[in-house]
Design a protein around this motif. Structure first.
Motif, mmCIF file in Angstrom:
data_model
loop_
_atom_site.group_PDB
_atom_site.id
_atom_site.type_symbol
_atom_site.label_atom_id
_atom_site.label_comp_id
_atom_site.label_asym_id
_atom_site.label_seq_id
_atom_site.Cartn_x
_atom_site.Cartn_y
_atom_site.Cartn_z
ATOM 1 N N VAL A 44 0.770 -1.177 0.119
ATOM 2 C CA VAL A 44 0.133 -0.047 0.032
ATOM 3 C C VAL A 44 0.832 1.343 -0.116
ATOM 4 O O VAL A 44 1.872 1.316 0.727
ATOM 5 C CB VAL A 44 -1.062 0.052 1.254
ATOM 6 C CG1 VAL A 44 -1.753 1.263 1.108
ATOM 7 C CG2 VAL A 44 -1.961 -1.212 1.361
ATOM 8 N N GLY A 45 0.747 2.147 -1.030
ATOM 9 C CA GLY A 45 1.433 3.392 -0.850
ATOM 10 C C GLY A 45 0.684 4.498 -1.015
ATOM 11 O O GLY A 45 -0.663 4.612 -1.558
ATOM 12 N N LEU A 46 0.910 5.521 -0.390
ATOM 13 C CA LEU A 46 0.199 6.987 -0.391
ATOM 14 C C LEU A 46 1.246 7.822 -0.992
ATOM 15 O O LEU A 46 2.373 7.987 -0.373
ATOM 16 C CB LEU A 46 -0.397 7.380 1.141
ATOM 17 C CG LEU A 46 -1.629 7.126 1.816
ATOM 18 C CD1 LEU A 46 -1.894 5.688 1.640
ATOM 19 C CD2 LEU A 46 -1.894 7.561 2.752
ATOM 20 N N PHE A 47 0.861 8.773 -1.869
ATOM 21 C CA PHE A 47 1.473 9.562 -2.748
ATOM 22 C C PHE A 47 0.855 10.970 -2.796
ATOM 23 O O PHE A 47 -0.285 11.336 -2.814
ATOM 24 C CB PHE A 47 1.688 8.945 -4.288
ATOM 25 C CG PHE A 47 1.919 7.550 -4.217
ATOM 26 C CD1 PHE A 47 3.287 7.289 -3.760
ATOM 27 C CD2 PHE A 47 0.958 6.945 -4.891
ATOM 28 C CE1 PHE A 47 3.508 5.919 -3.917
ATOM 29 C CE2 PHE A 47 1.144 5.530 -4.885
ATOM 30 C CZ PHE A 47 2.576 4.949 -4.374
ATOM 31 N N GLY A 48 1.898 12.105 -2.295
ATOM 32 C CA GLY A 48 1.430 13.511 -2.276
ATOM 33 C C GLY A 48 1.661 13.894 -3.781
ATOM 34 O O GLY A 48 2.704 14.178 -4.242
#
Length: 792
Positions: free
Chosen positions: A643-647
């Motif tokens: 799982v990745g969160l990206f700005g």
């Protein structure tokens, strides 16, 4: 005597008498004399060998002319027999059908996006863009390129792949009358039909047919559909700059689509764009002065096709790309040819996607993250993008995928994008390399879970006594003193893994990364890579961890289960490959990563989750510099999910910080890998697991098989033979003995499942250190969000 014989020989017609030979018998002498007489009769020349008699120049010349005549005759027969068939470009276009793994319908690709226009609706300069890009001699040639065709035939016969150098006429014939098959028969037909088409049709009609049947990406066939898809204008309103971009696209539509292209892809398409315009100048179709003022026309963001809303578009996008890759590999066709063979060609494609797991992953992202975002209240909330990939490590099948909020709202697939740093989720790769390569510290001691390293924040990395100019800080600049590799992984201590990378050798680290599944092409093996400063996707990280979960056997995640249409069935490669690192190395890394969950940066979201129900879990958190990405990649024996969160700035798409999103206190409430990514992972994984499972590990090291412990602050590594010292630590301003409360210490009362080192003090500031990309090189999460998320 010899000279006299020469003179007499010349007087007899140039023949020199044979020298006398002694013979054992009179009969032999007579025979020798007769042989000499025969040689003299032939002018003194020796008899030719059998091979020389067979390959005389007359015979070779005759054979050459014979082959030529045969070829000419064959071509005449072909020319007489092969007619121009009825055009089938439109007839070949059929909707693709996509299915879940259980056979139920996921989606249909819908109506093919095609609208033909007459050539007078395309500006003349835009027409010239395509000629300049593909076939500068188009207006003067006979419709074929003999050299290119011969090269293509040879490559086909030898299995070397696709041909090059086709004329516009040949490409039009291939698009409209034939197909993309790489066979000798098809190529010969293409040659004959191209000659006939060039004789029967005007150049303008051929050009119109070519630009109206070509595939431009984004599901667009023909220049009108392409003009709308990329610039929201009709073909008649295209500028020269825009036309040059569309012409450049034909070489590799998906690779050159600006919205999803990698940095390499963007560089290549710009080069191709310049090539087209420069050729136009050379052909006197474009004024050189005007050319100098032109700037690259960045296309508009894509819009999803009807029926591909939600996650469907992301799933279909990956399925199409993986099928194209299979066709390129198996049939030796180019990328643009493969795309044309997949989009709208009547395929029935069954995916490995599990309908229940897919729904569970979407629900987890919504509940744990997107429901907390309020872009109207907080601007940063509009910049939060999530991506996730879930893989069965035994089969390699992608069972669930999250590409973004909605394919219509965010075309870029967050599950496959490679433009964000994986940060500390790369640390297990360093340890895997150390174990698989049998690496040692600077002192020659083997590197394993119990090896002791200096965890001082900012400690300069040393390579055999020489500082390499790299000393990354730890999270919140906390120094740990002498700690084991196990504890360093639990706490994600940057200084330890920076030194370990140099101890192993960065080239070896990157080699192992490549074996595990990371795309390392073009990456420099420098110490900064130990902090995961390269780009990677959730798809890549899921594959790497799946390989670890699968005991070192390579897992290349595949969304394809099967694919077939009326003419052929695609062969899908087995996602599970050979052993790429030893089982013991892979299992030791897994054992160590259980400590991250039970006694490290993921304990709050994963270890203490009430849904866990005894599941054994391994995983790693990661947060990149300036909080631009946050990760949790974890696994059980049956399921691996990254799982990745990206700005990403909602307007410019530039990378931006996630800090303050969902209402976290700016400056202190950072988005960490142990926060939302781990929470999404936990809800999804524990919600779909069917029973408790334990790892089957072939190792005696790591938190899964022995307690996690660290030496006391006053204990010297060299005083304990069973402990493996690292290279001598450099002098620091804060030694372990000066600050006992900041040094990990062993606690006999701690149970094996809860064996944390002493908790480092928190700090609200981050030191402004130089990063690999010129910005701050901020360490990792790596600390929990306890007390810092008031809105959760």
């Amino acid at each position: 005597m010899g000279r006299a014989e020469d003179r007499r020989a010349r007087q007899r017609g140039g023949r020199r008498a044979a020298p006398r030979r002694s013979s054992a018998t009179p009969a032999a002498g007579v025979a020798g004399g007769r042989a000499a007489a025969r040689r003299a009769a032939r002018g003194g020349r020796p008899r030719k060998s059998g091979i020389r008699r067979l390959f005389t120049w007359k015979k070779l010349l005759g054979a050459f002319f014979g082959v030529c005549l045969l070829g000419i005759g064959t071509f005449i027969v072909l020319y007489m027999m092969v007619g121009v068939p009825k055009g089938n470009a439109v007839a070949q276009q059929e909707s693709n059908v996509y299915k879940y793994s259980d056979g139920s319908i996921l989606a249909r690709s819908g109506k093919v996006n095609r609208e033909s226009v007459s050539l007078d609706q395309v500006p003349k300069e835009v027409q010239h863009c395509f000629v300049a890009a593909e076939n500068k001699t188009f207006y003067h040639d006979s419709g074929i390129d003999l050299k290119g065709t011969a090269r293509g035939l040879l490559n086909t016969l030898t299995g070397k792949g696709t041909q090059g150098g086709s004329t516009i006429t040949q490409q039009y014939v291939k698009n409209y009358y034939l197909n993309q098959d790489q066979t000798v028969t098809r190529k010969l037909k293409e040659l004959v039909i191209s000659l006939k088409v060039d004789q029967k049709m005007s150049k303008d009609d051929i050009l119109a047919g070519y630009i109206n049947t070509s595939y431009y990406g984004r599901g667009a066939y023909g220049i009108q559909a392409a003009a709308q898809a990329y610039y929201r204008v009709d073909a008649k309103d295209l500028t020269v700059e825009q036309g040059a971009y569309l012409a450049a696209l034909l070489q590799a539509p998906s690779q050159y689509d600006w919205a999803v292209a990698s940095d390499t892809g963007k560089t290549l398409v710009k080069q191709r764009w310049n090539y087209v315009l420069n050729n136009m100048v050379k052909q006197h179709w474009l004024d050189a002065g005007k050319r100098q003022t032109m700037t690259f026309p960045v296309p508009k963001d894509p819009q999803g096709a009807p029926g591909l809303e939600g996650q469907k578009g992301y799933l279909i996008d990956l399925a199409d790309k993986q099928l194209e890759a299979q066709l390129m590999k198996q049939e030796g066709i180019s990328q643009s040819q493969a795309e044309a063979e997949v989009v709208g060609r009547g395929w029935t494609i069954t995916l490995n996607i599990d309908k229940k797991k897919q729904a569970a992953l979407e629900s987890a992202v919504k509940r744990q993250l997107t429901s907390k975002l309020d872009p109207k209240e907080r601007k940063v909330d509009a910049d939060v993008q999530a991506g996730a990939v879930s893989v069965d490590p035994k089969t390699g099948g992608i069972v669930a995928l999250y590409g973004g909020e909605d394919y219509f709202k965010h075309y870029y697939n967050n599950a496959t994008r490679k433009d964000y740093q994986p940060a500390s989720t790369f640390k297990p790769v360093i340890l895997a390399a150390a174990l698989d390569e049998g690496a040692t510290t600077q002192d020659g001691q083997p590197i394993n879970a119990n090896t002791i390293y200096d965890g001082t924040s900012g400690r300069q990395v040393v390579d055999h006594g020489t500082k390499v100019g790299f000393g990354p800080p730890n999270e919140d600049d906390v120094s740990y003193g002498n700690i084991t590799v196990q504890t360093a992984m639990n706490k994600s201590v940057n200084s330890v893994f920076a030194q370990m990378g140099v101890d192993v050798g960065m080239q070896k680290v990157m080699d192992v990364a490549g074996k595990l599944g990371m795309d390392t092409e073009g990456m420099q093996p420098v110490p900064a890579q130990t902090l995961g400063s390269m780009g990677a996707s959730p798809l890549e990280m899921a594959g790497i961890y799946a390989t670890l979960d699968n005991h070192g056997k390579k897992v290349t995640p595949s969304i394809l289960k099967s694919a077939q249409n009326k003419t052929r069935t695609a062969k899908i490669d087995d996602p599970v490959g050979d052993q790429v690192i030893s089982r013991q190395a892979a299992d030791t890394v897994t054992s160590v990563l259980t400590g991250v969950v039970d006694d490290g940066t993921a304990r709050t979201s994963v270890r203490d989750n009430p849904m866990r129900d005894g599941q054994q879990v391994a995983g790693k958190t990661g947060t990149s510099d300036e909080d631009k990405s946050a990760w949790f990649t974890g696994y059980t024996p049956k399921l691996v999910t990254s799982v990745g969160l990206f700005g990403e700035d909602a307007k410019t798409h530039a990378h931006t910080s996630l800090t303050g999103a969902t209402g976290l206190i700016p400056g202190t409430g950072r988005i960490n890998g142990g926060g939302y990514p781990a929470q999404i992972w936990a809800q999804y994984t524990f919600g779909v697991m069917d029973g408790t499972s334990k790892f089957d590990l072939d190792t005696t090291q790591g938190a899964a098989v022995q307690p996690s412990w660290t030496p006391s602050a006053t204990q010297s590594p060299s005083q304990t033979p069973s402990q493996t010292p690292s290279s001598p630590p450099p002098t620091t301003s804060r030694s372990p003995s000066q600050s006992p409360s900041q040094s990990p210490s062993e606690s006999p009362s701690q149970t094996p499942s809860q064996t944390p080192s002493s908790t480092p003090p928190s700090s609200s500031s981050r030191p402004p250190t130089d990063g690999a990309d010129g910005g701050p090189l901020l360490p990792d999460d790596e600390g929990q969000l306890d007390g810092r998320q008031p809105n959760r």
